[in-house]
Design a protein around this motif. Structure first.
Motif, PDB file in Angstrom:
ATOM      1  N   LEU A 134      26.506  47.465  44.449  1.00 54.76           N
ATOM      2  CA  LEU A 134      27.411  48.210  43.644  1.00 54.76           C
ATOM      3  C   LEU A 134      28.645  47.572  44.246  1.00 54.76           C
ATOM      4  N   PRO A 135      29.393  47.633  45.614  1.00 54.51           N
ATOM      5  CA  PRO A 135      30.350  46.324  46.072  1.00 54.51           C
ATOM      6  C   PRO A 135      30.024  44.964  45.641  1.00 54.51           C
ATOM      7  N   PHE A 136      29.204  44.488  45.372  1.00 54.81           N
ATOM      8  CA  PHE A 136      29.468  42.914  44.544  1.00 54.81           C
ATOM      9  C   PHE A 136      29.592  42.700  43.047  1.00 54.81           C
ATOM     10  N   ALA A 137      29.499  43.973  42.232  1.00 55.77           N
ATOM     11  CA  ALA A 137      29.732  44.068  41.647  1.00 55.77           C
ATOM     12  C   ALA A 137      31.223  44.756  40.780  1.00 55.77           C
ATOM     13  N   VAL A 138      31.580  45.281  41.795  1.00 58.12           N
ATOM     14  CA  VAL A 138      33.495  45.417  42.429  1.00 58.12           C
ATOM     15  C   VAL A 138      33.517  45.056  42.327  1.00 58.12           C
ATOM     16  N   ALA A 139      33.613  43.977  42.632  1.00 56.94           N
ATOM     17  CA  ALA A 139      34.020  42.842  43.699  1.00 56.94           C
ATOM     18  C   ALA A 139      34.539  42.157  43.020  1.00 56.94           C
ATOM     19  N   ALA A 140      33.199  41.643  41.817  1.00 57.44           N
ATOM     20  CA  ALA A 140      33.282  40.608  40.402  1.00 57.44           C
ATOM     21  C   ALA A 140      34.312  41.061  39.222  1.00 57.44           C
ATOM     22  N   VAL A 141      34.614  42.408  39.132  1.00 59.56           N
ATOM     23  CA  VAL A 141      35.384  43.328  38.479  1.00 59.56           C
ATOM     24  C   VAL A 141      36.424  43.223  38.769  1.00 59.56           C
ATOM     25  N   VAL A 142      36.804  43.364  40.043  1.00 60.85           N
ATOM     26  CA  VAL A 142      38.669  43.488  40.405  1.00 60.85           C
ATOM     27  C   VAL A 142      39.247  42.391  40.961  1.00 60.85           C
ATOM     28  N   CYS A 143      37.987  41.766  40.811  1.00 68.63           N
ATOM     29  CA  CYS A 143      38.149  39.506  41.489  1.00 68.63           C
ATOM     30  C   CYS A 143      39.145  38.911  40.230  1.00 68.63           C
ATOM     31  N   THR A 144      38.097  38.990  39.328  1.00 76.23           N
ATOM     32  CA  THR A 144      37.846  39.011  38.071  1.00 76.23           C
ATOM     33  C   THR A 144      39.934  39.628  36.747  1.00 76.23           C
ATOM     34  N   ALA A 145      39.964  40.466  37.518  1.00 74.51           N
ATOM     35  CA  ALA A 145      41.020  40.750  36.778  1.00 74.51           C
ATOM     36  C   ALA A 145      42.355  40.213  37.413  1.00 74.51           C
ATOM     37  N   THR A 146      42.270  40.669  38.544  1.00 73.85           N
ATOM     38  CA  THR A 146      43.647  39.706  40.187  1.00 73.85           C
ATOM     39  C   THR A 146      43.430  38.265  39.625  1.00 73.85           C
ATOM     40  N   ILE A 147      42.447  37.292  39.450  1.00 68.17           N
ATOM     41  CA  ILE A 147      42.628  36.080  39.079  1.00 68.17           C
ATOM     42  C   ILE A 147      43.830  35.611  37.856  1.00 68.17           C
ATOM     43  N   THR A 148      42.659  36.712  37.004  1.00 70.89           N
ATOM     44  CA  THR A 148      43.818  36.634  35.644  1.00 70.89           C
ATOM     45  C   THR A 148      45.421  37.334  35.170  1.00 70.89           C
ATOM     46  N   LEU A 149      45.373  38.350  36.362  1.00 70.69           N
ATOM     47  CA  LEU A 149      46.879  38.857  36.743  1.00 70.69           C
ATOM     48  C   LEU A 149      47.093  37.673  36.756  1.00 70.69           C
ATOM     49  N   LEU A 150      47.607  37.345  38.214  1.00 68.55           N
ATOM     50  CA  LEU A 150      47.992  35.445  38.504  1.00 68.55           C
ATOM     51  C   LEU A 150      47.591  34.891  37.278  1.00 68.55           C
ATOM     52  N   ALA A 151      47.376  34.243  37.316  1.00 63.98           N
ATOM     53  CA  ALA A 151      47.263  33.373  36.292  1.00 63.98           C
ATOM     54  C   ALA A 151      48.445  33.505  35.095  1.00 63.98           C
ATOM     55  N   TRP A 152      48.306  34.556  34.412  1.00 62.16           N
ATOM     56  CA  TRP A 152      50.048  34.504  33.624  1.00 62.16           C
ATOM     57  C   TRP A 152      50.784  35.100  34.421  1.00 62.16           C
ATOM     58  N   VAL A 153      51.026  35.496  35.666  1.00 67.88           N
ATOM     59  CA  VAL A 153      52.372  35.298  36.352  1.00 67.88           C
ATOM     60  C   VAL A 153      52.388  33.673  36.648  1.00 67.88           C
ATOM     61  N   LEU A 154      51.322  33.215  37.604  1.00 62.89           N
ATOM     62  CA  LEU A 154      51.734  31.973  37.704  1.00 62.89           C
ATOM     63  C   LEU A 154      50.621  30.901  37.984  1.00 62.89           C
ATOM     64  N   PRO A 155      49.846  30.080  37.050  1.00 64.12           N
ATOM     65  CA  PRO A 155      48.815  30.304  36.909  1.00 64.12           C
ATOM     66  C   PRO A 155      48.491  28.626  38.157  1.00 64.12           C
ATOM     67  N   VAL A 156      49.316  28.248  38.957  1.00 70.13           N
ATOM     68  CA  VAL A 156      48.645  27.129  40.246  1.00 70.13           C
ATOM     69  C   VAL A 156      48.152  28.413  41.181  1.00 70.13           C
TER      70      VAL A 156
END
Length: 561
Positions: A134-156
């Motif tokens: 479960l921690p790996f599955a949750v980490a994958a979902v949350v990290c993907t969402a966070t990277i998506t948010l940061l890519a929208w604000v500042l891709p680098v």
């Protein structure tokens, strides 16, 4: 893969698993969103805008703070529901397999080792769902969402943080797994050894106390436990380094995001308010990646447990696939030239031949350790004969339907279990449809009716197995066996722990009841005086049957006791 197979045996509900992942992702997602919104709110408030410009962010901070705890609670409920349901299913499958498995599988395990497998190993496999997968599955979902948010604000910034997160998701757990796997193999042996030592100490507490060897056994247990502790400490070191690496990588992600964010702000590509969002959002990911090294260790431990459990789940059946129904009519049990013993061991009895015609009553006598109890287990079909054959109406016991055989041939063993429940339920284990009159009749036959009547609630009295005397316990187990109504009854020391007068009366009454009902009975006993009422006395000495004494030719002697 053993772990995948055993986890599948838990039969987790896909809906419940997805619900747990969704709730866990929502909980950690709320934590990341809380950090991002709080960073924006603080930075924007520093510019002294109108209060209405901040109202949505203020409400969002409060909502995210509440939802974080709420979703965490829901995730705990959902994940533990999956794990606990799986524990029940897996243990049920193990018990069913062990009940009909080849006795060589179980006899090759120490009692403490078997307890460790159906107890701790099952818990480890179920625990991997909550603490491993479960921690790996949750980490994958949350990290993907966070990277998506940061890519929208500042891709680098998303690129920098993404690289650090990949290392935190892969390198740190891998380090923990390699170290844990290296030392868990050494700890596995001590785990079973500790369990075996504790079981031996508790099971033989009375005998060890009388022999004055309790301190010796406790010292041995402390030594084994200390060795196990050292092994587990060594196994924990790579996990500690992995946790440190995880924290370091998260810190580098924050520093990297700050560096690229500051450069973007200086060049005018990023608003100053959003710089706080880019910098502080990765900091919240510590809560996401920190559990992963421990999760990797849980997976390694569960893999070892799964391999041990697979050996039990794959245990070959003791009976052939072509099971035949038990013959109807009078049951004629016969042993021809049987060598008796546990699988893989030297026979404790050789060349036993017994002809148990319907209604015949036979007593088996001999010194302690002569193999009398093992003979009964062989006659009951619980142990395969090492040589020769045991048959019922000409059909080998191994070829008969085992469930029907248990109803036809009943064994009362010395180590049968007394449950911490009501007297009624303890008796109904043998026959669920027995009436109260039948229960009282069985108690009367074993001379327990006055004792049961004196209990506070009669048949509804809850028994404490530890407070029931040896003689009472033995007779309760005997009453339970008699309730089955089998055509063949095998009794192992039914009069043990009783005074001589009561013991002799009990044996004579049992023989009389067997004759009245036409039941075949084999009774192992050290009581010699009442054996003039049986049809045959079989004497065991020096690993073989040395005498068959028929009715009228038996005289008691103390030489066998």
């Amino acid at each position: 893969m053993a772990l995948r197979r055993v986890v599948a045996a838990l039969e987790p509900s896909p809906g419940r698993v997805l619900g747990a992942v969704a709730a866990g992702s929502a909980a950690l997602g709320s934590a990341v969103a809380l950090a991002a919104v709080s960073a924006w709110l603080i930075s924007r408030a520093a510019e002294h805008p109108p209060v209405l410009d901040l109202s949505v962010a203020v409400v969002a901070v409060r909502a995210l703070g509440i939802s974080r705890g709420t979703f965490r609670y829901v995730e705990r409920l959902a994940s533990h529901d999956v794990a606990l349901r799986g524990v029940v299913r897996l243990r049920e499958r193990l018990y069913e397999r062990l009940a009909w498995a080849d006795r060589a599988v179980v006899s090759g395990l120490r009692s403490g080792e078997l307890l460790s497998r159906v107890g701790a190993d099952v818990d480890l496999v179920a625990d991997v769902v909550v603490r491993g997968l479960l921690p790996f599955a949750v980490a994958a979902v949350v990290c993907t969402a966070t990277i998506t948010l940061l890519a929208w604000v500042l891709p680098v910034a998303a690129t920098v943080v993404g690289v650090a997160l990949v290392l935190a998701l892969v390198a740190a757990p891998r380090l923990a797994a390699v170290g844990a796997g290296r030392y868990e193999r050494a700890a596995d042996g001590t785990r079973a050894e500790v369990s075996a030592q504790v079981h031996a100490l508790l099971d033989g507490a009375t005998e060890l106390t009388v022999a004055g060897r309790v301190d010796e056994r406790l010292a041995l247990l402390r030594e084994v436990d200390a060795r196990r502790g050292r092994e587990l400490d060594r196994a924990a070191r790579p996990g500690a380094w992995a946790a440190a690496l995880s924290a370091l990588l998260t810190g580098l992600a924050v520093v990297g995001a700050l560096a690229v964010g500051a450069a973007a702000t200086a060049s005018g590509r990023l608003d100053g308010v959003l710089l706080a969002v880019v910098t502080l959002t990765p900091l919240a990911l510590v809560e996401v990646v920190a559990p992963l090294p421990a999760a990797a260790v849980a997976v390694v431990r569960a893999r070892g447990a799964a391999e041990r459990l697979t050996a039990l789940l794959d245990a070959p059946p003791a009976h052939s696939a072509a099971e035949r129904p038990v013959p109807t009519g009078p049951q004629h049990l016969r042993a021809d030239g049987v060598d008796v013993g546990w699988p893989g061991s030297t026979p404790v009895l050789r060349g036993v031949t017994l002809d148990l015609e319907p209604g015949r009553v036979v007593a088996v006598v001999g010194a302690s350790g002569a193999g009398k109890s093992t003979l009964l287990r062989t006659l009951a079909g619980l142990l395969e004969p090492l040589r020769g054959s045991v048959s019922l109406d000409g059909v080998a016991l191994a070829d008969l339907d085992p469930t029907a055989l248990r109803r036809t041939v009943t064994l009362t063993a010395e180590d049968a279990h007394l449950f911490a429940t009501t007297l009624r339920d303890n008796l109904l284990v043998a026959r669920g449809d027995a009436t109260d009159d039948q229960l009282w009749a069985a108690l009367r036959l074993v001379h327990l009716e006055p004792w049961a009547a004196a209990l506070g609630d009669g048949l509804e009295t809850v028994l404490d197995p530890g407070s029931v005397s040896g003689g009472e316990r033995r007779r309760l187990l005997l009453a339970r066996a008699l309730l089955v109504g089998s055509a063949v009854v095998l009794l192992d020391e039914p009069a043990e722990h009783l005074d001589p007068v009561l013991a002799d009366r009990l044996l004579r009454d049992l023989v009389g009841a067997a004759r009245a009902r036409g039941v075949t009975m084999v009774v192992v006993t050290h009581r010699l005086e009442p054996l003039d009422c049986v049809d045959e006395v079989v004497t065991i000495e020096a690993a073989q049957v040395t005498a068959h004494s028929t009715e009228g030719r038996w005289t008691s002697t103390s030489a066998l006791v």
